[in-house]
Design a protein around this motif. Sequence first.
Motif, PDB file in Angstrom:
ATOM      1  N   SER A 177      15.425 -15.939 -46.765  1.00 32.33           N
ATOM      2  CA  SER A 177      15.721 -17.207 -46.116  1.00 32.33           C
ATOM      3  C   SER A 177      15.033 -17.255 -44.756  1.00 32.33           C
ATOM      4  N   PHE A 178      15.037 -18.404 -44.153  1.00 30.44           N
ATOM      5  CA  PHE A 178      14.422 -18.596 -42.847  1.00 30.44           C
ATOM      6  C   PHE A 178      15.038 -17.668 -41.806  1.00 30.44           C
ATOM      7  N   LEU A 179      16.353 -17.442 -41.897  1.00 29.53           N
ATOM      8  CA  LEU A 179      17.036 -16.615 -40.914  1.00 29.53           C
ATOM      9  C   LEU A 179      16.598 -15.155 -40.982  1.00 29.53           C
ATOM     10  N   ASP A 180      16.098 -14.713 -42.148  1.00 27.92           N
ATOM     11  CA  ASP A 180      15.629 -13.332 -42.268  1.00 27.92           C
ATOM     12  C   ASP A 180      14.479 -13.041 -41.317  1.00 27.92           C
ATOM     13  N   LEU A 181      13.718 -14.058 -40.956  1.00 29.52           N
ATOM     14  CA  LEU A 181      12.598 -13.864 -40.041  1.00 29.52           C
ATOM     15  C   LEU A 181      13.073 -13.449 -38.651  1.00 29.52           C
ATOM     16  N   PHE A 182      14.311 -13.758 -38.325  1.00 28.96           N
ATOM     17  CA  PHE A 182      14.848 -13.427 -37.007  1.00 28.96           C
ATOM     18  C   PHE A 182      15.979 -12.404 -37.075  1.00 28.96           C
ATOM     19  N   ARG A 183      16.536 -12.219 -38.279  1.00 25.17           N
ATOM     20  CA  ARG A 183      17.666 -11.311 -38.437  1.00 25.17           C
ATOM     21  C   ARG A 183      17.216  -9.855 -38.482  1.00 25.17           C
ATOM     22  N   LYS A 184      16.044  -9.597 -39.050  1.00 24.56           N
ATOM     23  CA  LYS A 184      15.533  -8.239 -39.191  1.00 24.56           C
ATOM     24  C   LYS A 184      14.589  -7.932 -38.037  1.00 24.56           C
ATOM     25  N   LYS A 185      14.748  -6.748 -37.458  1.00 27.09           N
ATOM     26  CA  LYS A 185      14.007  -6.421 -36.240  1.00 27.09           C
ATOM     27  C   LYS A 185      12.500  -6.417 -36.459  1.00 27.09           C
ATOM     28  N   HIS A 186      12.032  -5.794 -37.557  1.00 26.56           N
ATOM     29  CA  HIS A 186      10.592  -5.719 -37.780  1.00 26.56           C
ATOM     30  C   HIS A 186       9.993  -7.095 -38.067  1.00 26.56           C
TER      31      HIS A 186
ATOM     32  N   GLN B 278     -12.414  -5.949 -43.154  1.00 30.03           N
ATOM     33  CA  GLN B 278     -12.413  -4.735 -43.958  1.00 30.03           C
ATOM     34  C   GLN B 278     -12.870  -3.514 -43.155  1.00 30.03           C
ATOM     35  N   ARG B 279     -13.799  -3.727 -42.249  1.00 24.52           N
ATOM     36  CA  ARG B 279     -14.373  -2.595 -41.492  1.00 24.52           C
ATOM     37  C   ARG B 279     -13.476  -2.163 -40.339  1.00 24.52           C
ATOM     38  N   PHE B 280     -12.940  -3.126 -39.600  1.00 24.68           N
ATOM     39  CA  PHE B 280     -12.162  -2.804 -38.400  1.00 24.68           C
ATOM     40  C   PHE B 280     -10.678  -3.089 -38.542  1.00 24.68           C
ATOM     41  N   GLY B 281     -10.281  -3.739 -39.627  1.00 21.97           N
ATOM     42  CA  GLY B 281      -8.866  -4.029 -39.815  1.00 21.97           C
ATOM     43  C   GLY B 281      -8.469  -5.367 -39.226  1.00 21.97           C
ATOM     44  N   ARG B 282      -7.265  -5.804 -39.602  1.00 24.17           N
ATOM     45  CA  ARG B 282      -6.785  -7.112 -39.160  1.00 24.17           C
ATOM     46  C   ARG B 282      -6.416  -7.131 -37.680  1.00 24.17           C
ATOM     47  N   ARG B 283      -5.733  -6.112 -37.216  1.00 26.52           N
ATOM     48  CA  ARG B 283      -5.198  -6.119 -35.851  1.00 26.52           C
ATOM     49  C   ARG B 283      -6.307  -6.158 -34.805  1.00 26.52           C
ATOM     50  N   LYS B 284      -7.288  -5.264 -34.907  1.00 28.35           N
ATOM     51  CA  LYS B 284      -8.370  -5.229 -33.924  1.00 28.35           C
ATOM     52  C   LYS B 284      -9.193  -6.516 -33.954  1.00 28.35           C
TER      53      LYS B 284
ATOM     54  N   GLY C 215      -4.201 -12.488 -27.433  1.00 27.72           N
ATOM     55  CA  GLY C 215      -4.942 -11.401 -28.052  1.00 27.72           C
ATOM     56  C   GLY C 215      -4.394 -10.038 -27.689  1.00 27.72           C
ATOM     57  N   LEU C 216      -3.965  -9.891 -26.447  1.00 28.70           N
ATOM     58  CA  LEU C 216      -3.395  -8.610 -26.016  1.00 28.70           C
ATOM     59  C   LEU C 216      -2.074  -8.320 -26.728  1.00 28.70           C
TER      60      LEU C 216
ATOM     61  N   LEU D 147       0.303  -5.092 -30.642  1.00 32.77           N
ATOM     62  CA  LEU D 147       1.618  -4.561 -31.014  1.00 32.77           C
ATOM     63  C   LEU D 147       1.942  -4.735 -32.490  1.00 32.77           C
ATOM     64  N   LEU D 148       1.107  -5.443 -33.245  1.00 30.60           N
ATOM     65  CA  LEU D 148       1.383  -5.688 -34.661  1.00 30.60           C
ATOM     66  C   LEU D 148       0.943  -4.511 -35.530  1.00 30.60           C
ATOM     67  N   PRO D 149       1.549  -4.336 -36.716  1.00 35.54           N
ATOM     68  CA  PRO D 149       1.098  -3.291 -37.650  1.00 35.54           C
ATOM     69  C   PRO D 149      -0.186  -3.695 -38.355  1.00 35.54           C
ATOM     70  N   GLU D 150      -0.925  -2.722 -38.838  1.00 33.74           N
ATOM     71  CA  GLU D 150      -2.157  -2.968 -39.580  1.00 33.74           C
ATOM     72  C   GLU D 150      -1.821  -3.175 -41.056  1.00 33.74           C
ATOM     73  N   THR D 151      -2.476  -4.165 -41.700  1.00 33.59           N
ATOM     74  CA  THR D 151      -2.206  -4.457 -43.111  1.00 33.59           C
ATOM     75  C   THR D 151      -3.437  -4.308 -43.991  1.00 33.59           C
ATOM     76  N   CYS D 152      -4.544  -3.850 -43.448  1.00 36.54           N
ATOM     77  CA  CYS D 152      -5.769  -3.738 -44.233  1.00 36.54           C
ATOM     78  C   CYS D 152      -5.580  -2.749 -45.385  1.00 36.54           C
ATOM     79  N   GLY D 153      -5.852  -3.161 -46.615  1.00 33.34           N
ATOM     80  CA  GLY D 153      -5.749  -2.291 -47.778  1.00 33.34           C
ATOM     81  C   GLY D 153      -4.348  -2.068 -48.273  1.00 33.34           C
ATOM     82  N   THR D 154      -3.379  -2.847 -47.793  1.00 35.38           N
ATOM     83  CA  THR D 154      -1.994  -2.676 -48.233  1.00 35.38           C
ATOM     84  C   THR D 154      -1.631  -3.740 -49.256  1.00 35.38           C
ATOM     85  N   ASP D 155      -0.644  -3.441 -50.084  1.00 37.79           N
ATOM     86  CA  ASP D 155      -0.168  -4.408 -51.053  1.00 37.79           C
ATOM     87  C   ASP D 155       0.857  -5.315 -50.390  1.00 37.79           C
ATOM     88  N   LEU D 156       1.119  -6.448 -51.025  1.00 33.58           N
ATOM     89  CA  LEU D 156       2.069  -7.399 -50.475  1.00 33.58           C
ATOM     90  C   LEU D 156       3.494  -6.889 -50.637  1.00 33.58           C
TER      91      LEU D 156
END
Length: 507
Positions: free
Chosen positions: A281-290, A346-352, A454-455, A459-468
């Motif tokens: 649900s929409f509230l899960d976006l704010f209820r869970k810390k990650h 693909q080369r540098f990842g999503r976060r960078k 951008g800065l 703080l976000l996790p990297e998702t390159c090459g991960t499954d959904l």
Amino acid sequence: MNWLPFLISGSFCQLFMVVEVPHHCDTSWILAVGPNLTEEEQLNLTLPRGPDGHFEQCSMFSPVDWDLDSILAYGLNHTEKCSSGWVYPSEQPPSLLTEFDLVCDRKDLNDIAQAIYMAGLLLGSMIFGPLSDRIGRRPVVLISVFLQGLFGLGIAFVPHFYVYMAFRCVVGASVSGITMTLLALATEWIGVSSRPNAVLTSHCCFAIGQMILAGLSYGIRNWRLLEIAGSALIFAFFFCMGLPMDCKWKKSWTWASFSCSDSLSFCVLKLKPEKEVKSGSFLDLFRKKHLLKVTLIMSCAWFVNSFVYYGLSLNVTNFGLDIYLTQLAFGAVEIPARFACIFTLQRFGRRKTQAVLLVLSGLVCLIITGIPEDQPVATTVLATIGKFAASASFSTSYVYAAELFPTVVRQTGVGLCSVSARVAGILAPLVRLLGQHHRAIPMAVFGSAPVLGGLLCILLPETCGTDLADDTGDGHPPAQVGAGAASAVGTWAASAGGAPWMCWGFL
């Protein structure tokens, strides 16, 4: 996947409908006492001149009930704002500016209309995001395309500017429904290795649409005919467009059996449920810390990205070069920007990639504030570089957000990010109004925001090459996957709403 609706989005068509033209107050009142006056004599008697020696565009001498000899002898001294409208060059094709008098005190209505269009994008994000989760992606796309064509055609016949703004708001909502829902379809139907390619292809179509718009606007100067031409293309897309089935995210599935028939050229995929996945649900976006961290930072990233993107795009009339060539360059530069993302993601990842592109787009805007006004080429080149970075960053945001949010709340999460972007889109044309105080203020604002955003992305996790991720229970990024084909099958299987499920197509 059919990306045709992206070709004509309508986001920037108003730029070509409000091109600045010479104008002055209508002072035809003096012709009642001097019918034989030439145009030059009329203007010399009724219009004051500015410090540069040119006639004032927004003021005139107050009308008097004197005869012509008295006016010639004593002259007119008292001034007032234009009270009887304005006069434009007779050879000028009809435009929003000339037809609705978007000059002088009404000049701000141009930026306000752009803000209302962006408000429509926000409204579409709030409506079509959750709606596509409920009734399916395909119906929402078809409804959105139809609305865009219908109200786009209606704009060509509006009698008042306020009706024009209302119709543009609906068009904006439909554009938002198209972009968000096609993104969801691309993400859910395509495996990890091809996921960025599909999303970025849609953005390349959007860039091509900007170039088409520049060409259409150059060839069709009448704003009403331009709207009719664009709407005709949208209706053509509506009847020619083909979309895959919708994904129903209710259960997770595993292989049961797989059989093919060469003679019939179709395959039957039979699936069986592996485990029940708890709906989100929409509230899960704010209820869970990650998820809270992802939601806040990605919303901020989308906000600043949209802010600088539209800040640059809506300023094409102020860079000093030909508006049609500038728009063509702005559209053309987005294509290499989108394709560059395929490599960098693909080369540098999503976060960078996200962080660097946002910072770069902001720094370019800050540099523009120091460029002299008499250097339009330098300003346009820098703006084009900024548009390149902002466009690439926008594509990254779509891919990154779709991978960060779990399946059960993906469309809701991306919709929330889109809402944030639309709020920025509403503010962007309004920030341009600050240029009345100093021309450098808007670019300084547009440049500072993406640097800070951008800065934060670091703080976000990297998702390159991960499954959904399927549900909201895991506080860590999804695990790495193996071959792209296995990922595609996994994503495909997870999207099934029942078994057996039949997929028709050439093998």
